[in-house]
Design an enzyme around this catalytic site. Structure first.
Site, PDB file in Angstrom:
ATOM      1  N   ASN A   1      45.594  39.357  40.411  1.00 33.85           N
ATOM      2  CA  ASN A   1      46.468  40.292  39.723  1.00 33.85           C
ATOM      3  C   ASN A   1      46.833  39.805  38.327  1.00 33.85           C
ATOM      4  O   ASN A   1      46.337  40.326  37.324  1.00 33.85           O
ATOM      5  CB  ASN A   1      47.725  40.527  40.571  1.00 33.85           C
ATOM      6  N   ASP A   2      47.648  38.768  38.257  1.00 35.47           N
ATOM      7  CA  ASP A   2      48.134  38.331  36.946  1.00 35.47           C
ATOM      8  C   ASP A   2      47.002  37.856  36.027  1.00 35.47           C
ATOM      9  O   ASP A   2      47.093  38.021  34.815  1.00 35.47           O
ATOM     10  CB  ASP A   2      49.165  37.208  37.123  1.00 35.47           C
ATOM     11  N   VAL A   3      45.924  37.301  36.611  1.00 34.15           N
ATOM     12  CA  VAL A   3      44.848  36.766  35.765  1.00 34.15           C
ATOM     13  C   VAL A   3      43.978  37.869  35.165  1.00 34.15           C
ATOM     14  O   VAL A   3      43.100  37.583  34.364  1.00 34.15           O
ATOM     15  CB  VAL A   3      43.960  35.762  36.534  1.00 34.15           C
TER      16      VAL A   3
END
Lengths: 102, 475
Positions: B401-403
């Site tokens: 997600n965040d990456v």
């Protein structure tokens, strides 16, 4: 001031080792690919298990009737061994997988 | 003579530690490097047991029964734990072992001080005290750093396996600094006035508390950095042991790990484009409400069925798989490799794009995929992968997600702004597998999921991948 100078000259060997090892430690892993970050951390983790040697010395010097020292030293040997053996085995397990497909 | 052999053992061990670390930082020699260091460690341990003599009295060690008993128990438990742990739980395991090393260093300090304080109370004059002040300082410092490393690692371990939740309160950083300052001044006081033996236990308690409060507020996503930092702390604690016994192998090993661990910590921070200070002080959890981060769901997203997703991938020329923590929790690495093979048979080129901090530890994804026999050359690092997305038909994101959050490039108010990401939005189609629309670790929404070229494929990564395999096979 005199105290500090005396301390330095009395412990110069150790101070040399510390400074050189700091540079070696930084230099030696300077170009590690991010793939190996986790195994490297795990391997370094096993190496600082060298603290076990201190635990062995504590244990081996304790008087046989000093139960506090014996008990704590015994615990220290167990924990130190866990660190060393567990650390190397976990690292090996991680790296074993890297090797398989070559 | 015997003592000289021990010196030689220590010298060899020190060299193997350096060589081992060097070899560990290269994929081809890494495994051998680990064995080399382990050999040196064995040499140092058994050399100490059989050849050590006290410098002053020349006495050998005794209590062999206790020593071998401890070694045996530790070796058996350590081997079993290390062999049985699941690949996904590796980071926790490293943290746990690290804590053991810290505790070992702290215990050494406790016993040594006990020994010393007995001598002081039984007729220790001022001269004796003055001669041992530097020893007491080393004991106190070793105790502080060993205890911090122990309690901090235990909290990090608990956090990674979900037993401990993030916890912070206002002024925590200041309280932490005060705790550390008190512990250090108690240490100085003890050096000046060693008769006050109880101070050592105050130092112990404060350091343990500091370790807990230090790790508590830091978010799970930053745990790798914290573990690496605590790892280098334990190295320094081991080095204090080396000072204490004038033992060169403890000194070299400890300082080596302290320095290498610190550099590794900084490298990990760099991979996330954050400073160490930012990780330690400005934790994600603490300022969630700041900036536009916690904005609610935005716009509509599009779902895709398994069979449609299978169709899109089977007819693509090139598929890039982006694995994330979702893949790790679902233990889906094997079935992921299965899908790769099936797609290969259909003539589809498949590679993996590995973000340096995907999963819960740098390199975590590489280890997992390697376990499933995915070829090393199929794993692309971030820079190479980012060059390939333009020519890619389908990107399959598995629980990351965040990456892949474009806000890291576009939204300066985002907590992850500036972190290098995988630029998956350059591909023609993006399929995102997640369990739900819940945000990732950083607790922020991901614009990517609402873009027109993105489709969501909800479900557990393993289950979804199995269905995908079945579907692709019959196309």
């Amino acid at each position: 001031m005199d105290n500090i100078l005396n301390f330095i000259s009395a412990n110069q060997q150790i101070i040399y080792i510390v400074i050189l090892m700091i540079f070696v430690g930084i230099e030696v892993i300077g170009r590690v690919p991010s793939v190996l970050h986790t195994p490297l951390m795990s391997g370094a983790n096993a190496i600082h298990g060298v603290v076990i040697i201190g635990a062995i010395i504590v244990m081996g010097k304790a008087e046989t009737d000093n139960y506090l020292a014996l008990g704590l030293g015994f615990l220290a040997v167990i924990l130190g061994t866990l660190n060393v053996v567990g650390g190397f085995v976990v690292t090996d397990r991680m790296l074993e997988m890297f090797k398989k497909k070559n | 003579m015997e003592f000289n052999i021990l010196t030689l053992c220590y010298l060899i061990a020190s060299v193997t530690f350096i060589l081992g670390l060097k070899m560990l930082s290269n994929p081809a020699s890494a495994r051998k490097g680990n064995l080399v260091a382990a050999f040196g460690m064995g040499l140092a341990i058994f050399g100490t047991i059989f050849l050590y003599r006290d410098i002053e009295s020349g006495e050998r060690l005794h209590n062999y029964g206790w020593i071998f008993g401890g070694l045996l128990i530790g070796a058996i438990v350590g081997t079993l734990a290390a062999k049985k742990v699941k690949m996904t739980a590796m980071p926790e395991m490293v943290s746990l072992f690290n804590g053991m090393g810290g505790a070992c260093a702290a215990l050494i300090s406790l016993v040594e001080f006990n020994h010393l304080s007995k001598e002081i109370s039984s007729g220790g004059n001022n001269e004796f005290i003055a001669a041992h002040q530097s020893t007491i300082l080393i004991i106190a410092l070793g105790l502080i750093i060993g205890s911090i490393s122990f309690s901090g690692s235990m909290i990090a371990w608990g956090k990674l396996n979900g037993k401990v939740k993030d916890f912070s309160f206002t002024g925590q950083n200041i309280l932490n600094l005060i705790l550390l300052a008190i512990a250090l001044s108690a240490g100085v006081w003890l050096v000046v006035d060693p008769v006050q033996g109880y101070l050592l236990y105050i130092i112990l308690a404060l350091s343990l508390l500091y370790g807990i409060l230090f790790v508590m507020p830091i978010g799970g996503a930053d745990m790798p950095v914290v573990i690496s930092l605590l790892n280098s702390f334990t190295g320094v604690a081991a080095a204090f042991g080396g000072f204490l016994y004038d033992n060169k192998v403890m000194l070299t090993g400890g300082i080596l790990v302290g320095a290498a661990g610190t550099l590794l910590t900084i490298l990990m921070c760099k991979a996330m484009n954050r400073s160490l200070l930012n990780v330690l002080v400005g934790s994600f959890g603490g300022n969630k409400s700041g900036g536009g981060a916690a904005a609610g769901p935005q716009g509509a997203y599009k779902e895709i069925s398994v069979s449609d997703a299978a169709m899109v991938m089977a007819y693509a020329n090139k598929v890039i798989i982006v694995p994330g923590y979702g893949l790790a929790v679902a233990q889906a690495q094997h079935v992921c490799h299965e899908l790769e093979k099936i797609l290969n048979e259909k003539g589809v080129e498949v590679v993996y794009a590995i973000h340096p901090v995907a999963g819960r530890m740098p390199g975590h994804m590489n280890v997992l995929l390697a376990e499933a026999d995915v070829a090393y050359e199929k794993l692309e690092e971030m820079e190479q992968a980012n060059e390939q997305f333009k020519t890619t038909d389908v990107v399959l994101i598995l629980g990351a997600n965040d990456v892949v959050n474009p806000a890291a490039k576009t939204d300066p108010s985002s907590p992850i702004y500036g972190m290098p990401i995988l630029e998956v939005e350059q591909a023609k189609t993006v399929i995102v597998n997640k369990r739900s629309m819940k945000p990732g670790y950083a607790g922020i929404e991901n614009d990517l999921f609402f873009q027109p070229k993105t489709s969501m494929l909800f479900g557990d990564a393993k289950k979804v991948l199995q269905e995908l395999c079945a579907e692709v096979k019959i196309i």
